[in-house]
Design a protein around this motif. Structure first.
Motif, PDB file in Angstrom:
ATOM      1  N   PRO A  57       0.812  -1.225   0.000  1.00 45.17           N
ATOM      2  CA  PRO A  57       0.000   0.000   0.000  1.00 45.17           C
ATOM      3  C   PRO A  57       0.841   1.269   0.000  1.00 45.17           C
ATOM      4  CG  PRO A  57      -0.845  -1.595   1.589  1.00 45.17           C
ATOM      5  CD  PRO A  57       0.476  -2.116   1.116  1.00 45.17           C
ATOM      6  N   GLY A  58       1.968   1.256   0.698  1.00 45.95           N
ATOM      7  CA  GLY A  58       2.812   2.442   0.745  1.00 45.95           C
ATOM      8  C   GLY A  58       3.321   2.835  -0.622  1.00 45.95           C
ATOM      9  N   LEU A  59       3.667   1.851  -1.424  1.00 52.11           N
ATOM     10  CA  LEU A  59       4.144   2.113  -2.779  1.00 52.11           C
ATOM     11  C   LEU A  59       3.035   2.741  -3.623  1.00 52.11           C
ATOM     12  CD1 LEU A  59       6.290   1.870  -4.993  1.00 52.11           C
ATOM     13  CD2 LEU A  59       5.489  -0.469  -5.409  1.00 52.11           C
ATOM     14  N   MET A  60       1.810   2.236  -3.472  1.00 54.30           N
ATOM     15  CA  MET A  60       0.701   2.799  -4.238  1.00 54.30           C
ATOM     16  C   MET A  60       0.402   4.226  -3.788  1.00 54.30           C
ATOM     17  SD  MET A  60      -2.024  -0.208  -5.178  1.00 54.30           S
ATOM     18  CE  MET A  60      -2.568  -0.556  -3.507  1.00 54.30           C
ATOM     19  N   VAL A  61       0.471   4.482  -2.485  1.00 51.76           N
ATOM     20  CA  VAL A  61       0.255   5.844  -1.993  1.00 51.76           C
ATOM     21  C   VAL A  61       1.282   6.792  -2.604  1.00 51.76           C
ATOM     22  CG1 VAL A  61       0.330   7.332   0.037  1.00 51.76           C
ATOM     23  CG2 VAL A  61      -0.851   5.129   0.160  1.00 51.76           C
ATOM     24  N   ALA A  62       2.552   6.380  -2.618  1.00 51.34           N
ATOM     25  CA  ALA A  62       3.609   7.214  -3.191  1.00 51.34           C
ATOM     26  C   ALA A  62       3.398   7.424  -4.688  1.00 51.34           C
ATOM     27  CB  ALA A  62       4.973   6.573  -2.929  1.00 51.34           C
ATOM     28  N   SER A  63       2.948   6.386  -5.381  1.00 49.06           N
ATOM     29  CA  SER A  63       2.728   6.489  -6.826  1.00 49.06           C
ATOM     30  C   SER A  63       1.624   7.480  -7.164  1.00 49.06           C
ATOM     31  CB  SER A  63       2.364   5.119  -7.399  1.00 49.06           C
ATOM     32  OG  SER A  63       3.414   4.186  -7.204  1.00 49.06           O
ATOM     33  N   LEU A  64       0.689   7.661  -6.237  1.00 49.62           N
ATOM     34  CA  LEU A  64      -0.464   8.528  -6.485  1.00 49.62           C
ATOM     35  C   LEU A  64      -0.257   9.942  -5.952  1.00 49.62           C
ATOM     36  CD1 LEU A  64      -3.207   5.902  -5.629  1.00 49.62           C
ATOM     37  CD2 LEU A  64      -2.773   6.886  -7.892  1.00 49.62           C
ATOM     38  N   ALA A  65       0.939  10.252  -5.500  1.00 48.33           N
ATOM     39  CA  ALA A  65       1.219  11.586  -4.961  1.00 48.33           C
ATOM     40  C   ALA A  65       0.950  12.662  -6.018  1.00 48.33           C
ATOM     41  CB  ALA A  65       2.667  11.675  -4.485  1.00 48.33           C
ATOM     42  N   GLY A  66       0.183  13.661  -5.651  1.00 49.47           N
ATOM     43  CA  GLY A  66      -0.105  14.766  -6.556  1.00 49.47           C
ATOM     44  C   GLY A  66      -1.192  14.492  -7.567  1.00 49.47           C
ATOM     45  N   VAL A  67      -1.770  13.286  -7.532  1.00 43.71           N
ATOM     46  CA  VAL A  67      -2.826  12.921  -8.482  1.00 43.71           C
ATOM     47  C   VAL A  67      -4.161  13.482  -8.003  1.00 43.71           C
ATOM     48  CG1 VAL A  67      -4.198  10.977  -9.365  1.00 43.71           C
ATOM     49  CG2 VAL A  67      -1.690  10.867  -9.386  1.00 43.71           C
ATOM     50  N   GLU A  68      -4.887  14.120  -8.899  1.00 43.56           N
ATOM     51  CA  GLU A  68      -6.200  14.675  -8.548  1.00 43.56           C
ATOM     52  C   GLU A  68      -7.318  13.683  -8.842  1.00 43.56           C
ATOM     53  OE1 GLU A  68      -8.690  18.012 -10.658  1.00 43.56           O
ATOM     54  OE2 GLU A  68      -7.319  18.915  -9.216  1.00 43.56           O
ATOM     55  N   THR A  69      -7.226  12.978  -9.993  1.00 48.61           N
ATOM     56  CA  THR A  69      -8.289  12.064 -10.406  1.00 48.61           C
ATOM     57  C   THR A  69      -7.684  10.723 -10.781  1.00 48.61           C
ATOM     58  OG1 THR A  69      -9.619  13.897 -11.267  1.00 48.61           O
ATOM     59  CG2 THR A  69     -10.200  11.696 -12.017  1.00 48.61           C
ATOM     60  N   LEU A  70      -8.295   9.661 -10.289  1.00 39.95           N
ATOM     61  CA  LEU A  70      -7.905   8.296 -10.621  1.00 39.95           C
ATOM     62  C   LEU A  70      -8.957   7.693 -11.533  1.00 39.95           C
ATOM     63  CD1 LEU A  70      -6.431   5.526 -10.241  1.00 39.95           C
ATOM     64  CD2 LEU A  70      -7.813   5.243  -8.153  1.00 39.95           C
ATOM     65  N   PHE A  71      -8.534   7.182 -12.680  1.00 41.93           N
ATOM     66  CA  PHE A  71      -9.417   6.467 -13.605  1.00 41.93           C
ATOM     67  C   PHE A  71      -9.129   4.976 -13.449  1.00 41.93           C
ATOM     68  CE2 PHE A  71      -8.865  10.686 -15.320  1.00 41.93           C
ATOM     69  CZ  PHE A  71     -10.115  11.030 -15.813  1.00 41.93           C
ATOM     70  N   ASN A  72     -10.098   4.225 -12.966  1.00 33.54           N
ATOM     71  CA  ASN A  72      -9.874   2.812 -12.674  1.00 33.54           C
ATOM     72  C   ASN A  72     -10.607   1.919 -13.676  1.00 33.54           C
ATOM     73  OD1 ASN A  72      -9.083   0.439 -11.383  1.00 33.54           O
ATOM     74  ND2 ASN A  72     -10.929   0.415 -10.112  1.00 33.54           N
ATOM     75  N   SER A  73      -9.844   1.235 -14.513  1.00 33.44           N
ATOM     76  CA  SER A  73     -10.428   0.297 -15.477  1.00 33.44           C
ATOM     77  C   SER A  73     -10.024  -1.139 -15.182  1.00 33.44           C
ATOM     78  CB  SER A  73      -9.993   0.667 -16.906  1.00 33.44           C
ATOM     79  OG  SER A  73      -8.582   0.514 -17.062  1.00 33.44           O
ATOM     80  N   TYR A  74      -9.366  -1.374 -14.050  1.00 33.14           N
ATOM     81  CA  TYR A  74      -8.868  -2.709 -13.739  1.00 33.14           C
ATOM     82  C   TYR A  74     -10.010  -3.689 -13.497  1.00 33.14           C
ATOM     83  CZ  TYR A  74      -7.113  -6.571 -10.959  1.00 33.14           C
ATOM     84  OH  TYR A  74      -6.868  -7.823 -10.471  1.00 33.14           O
ATOM     85  N   TRP A  75      -9.921  -4.866 -14.138  1.00 34.15           N
ATOM     86  CA  TRP A  75     -10.885  -5.933 -13.889  1.00 34.15           C
ATOM     87  C   TRP A  75     -10.400  -7.210 -14.562  1.00 34.15           C
ATOM     88  CZ3 TRP A  75     -13.808  -6.530 -10.076  1.00 34.15           C
ATOM     89  CH2 TRP A  75     -14.828  -7.465 -10.056  1.00 34.15           C
ATOM     90  N   LEU A  76     -11.155  -8.302 -14.353  1.00 31.93           N
ATOM     91  CA  LEU A  76     -10.898  -9.589 -14.988  1.00 31.93           C
ATOM     92  C   LEU A  76     -12.088  -9.959 -15.864  1.00 31.93           C
ATOM     93  CD1 LEU A  76      -9.826 -11.642 -11.827  1.00 31.93           C
ATOM     94  CD2 LEU A  76      -8.294 -10.539 -13.466  1.00 31.93           C
ATOM     95  N   ARG A  77     -11.814 -10.564 -16.996  1.00 30.51           N
ATOM     96  CA  ARG A  77     -12.917 -11.042 -17.822  1.00 30.51           C
ATOM     97  C   ARG A  77     -13.507 -12.327 -17.253  1.00 30.51           C
ATOM     98  NH1 ARG A  77     -12.187 -13.160 -23.952  1.00 30.51           N
ATOM     99  NH2 ARG A  77     -14.025 -14.518 -23.933  1.00 30.51           N
TER     100      ARG A  77
END
Length: 309
Positions: A57-77
């Motif tokens: 989780p810490g890595l994801m928090v750091a990756s999202l630093a300064g991001v205003e909007t997250l577009f999430n398209s992740y899924w499985l068919r």
């Protein structure tokens, strides 16, 4: 939405790529959280590539630093091996928690049309479960629900064309009177970007401007590619058996039992006015020469060699 730092899950995938290209064209800085390295992909040079690792989780928090909007398209068919719908929901929940901790303001989440907790298939029920997670995430949210998404190198329409180019007989589940409302991937991307700048708390269907019987869609694809394949109505169980045989040939999962149920129940049709603008009848004619020349492998694209955490 003015020029901002935004995040997209899966920029090297089908929907994620179209969304990323649109955001870049609008001048936004894009960071992608992805299971792929992007090595050799020209898009990788234009964006910031970060691992989508729900175990850190810490890595994801750091990756999202300064991001205003997250577009999430992740899924499985479909579930396969250790990849499950329940795991996908948990992974997305971890992402949303990291986004909240990292100061992300809004999530634009891509779901599926007619998502409901009492739906007939696990895929659609799991989509509804994830929508509930999005609503309770503590972020501003907008949910976009595409119908059947198509475009260059898509899975369903391209592989339908591939089969019609090569097989003497194409098995149609039932009589094909159930309806579909295909939406182009560029329309989905546009609707998502517009939703990011609109009111929060909306659930928007992303559906194309043409609704037709599935048999009509097959006939349109058949005509576009000049196929002489005989289209024959078959029981769903026979279509599934044929799909499994074809899967052995192309080393892929062609069609699942649940996908047949979703298709034949007209689930891929919206009850809202269409927001898509690109007409599949015109797109098929314009792209007929390239359509179905090569098989688009779901396993190669979204399962093989990718981490499943």
């Amino acid at each position: 939405m003015g020029q901002r730092r935004v995040a997209v899950t899966g920029s090297f995938g089908f929907t994620g790529r179209a969304l990323t290209e649109r955001l870049l064209a609008a001048g936004h800085e894009v960071v992608t959280l992805t299971r792929r390295s992007g090595q050799g992909d020209p898009l990788a040079r234009r964006i910031t590539v970060e691992p989508f690792d729900s175990t850190d989780p810490g890595l994801m928090v750091a990756s999202l630093a300064g991001v205003e909007t997250l577009f999430n398209s992740y899924w499985l068919r479909f579930p396969r091996g250790s990849s499950t719908f329940e795991g996908a929901v948990a992974r997305s929940a971890a992402l949303l928690a990291a986004a909240r901790e990292g100061g992300v303001k809004r999530v634009v989440h891509m779901s599926v049309v007619n998502a409901a907790p009492d739906a007939e298939t696990p895929y659609v029920r799991a989509k509804a479960a994830l929508e509930a997670v999005v609503r309770s995430s503590g972020l501003e949210w907008v949910i976009v629900r595409p119908t059947l998404t198509y475009g260059p190198n898509d899975i369903l329409i391209n592989n339908l064309a591939w089969a019609l180019r090569r097989l003497p007989v194409y098995g149609l589940p039932g009589l094909g009177r159930y309806t579909v409302q295909p939406v182009h991937v560029d329309d989905v991307a546009r609707i998502c970007v517009e939703a990011a700048a609109g009111p929060a708390g909306q659930v928007l269907d992303a559906a194309g401007p043409e609704t037709m019987a599935y048999r009509e869609l097959v006939d349109r694809v058949r005509a576009a590619v000049g196929s002489r394949s005989l289209v024959v109505p078959m029981p769903g169980i026979a279509v599934l058996a044929a799909a499994r045989l074809l899967g052995l040939l192309v080393r892929d999962v062609v069609l699942t039992r649940d996908e047949i149920r979703e298709l034949t129940s007209s689930l891929l049709t919206s009850h809202e006015p269409p927001r898509g603008e690109i007409r599949i009848s015109e797109w098929l004619r314009a792209n007929a020469d390239q359509l179905g020349r090569r098989w688009s492998s779901e396993l190669d694209r979204n399962y093989t060699g990718l981490p499943t955490q």
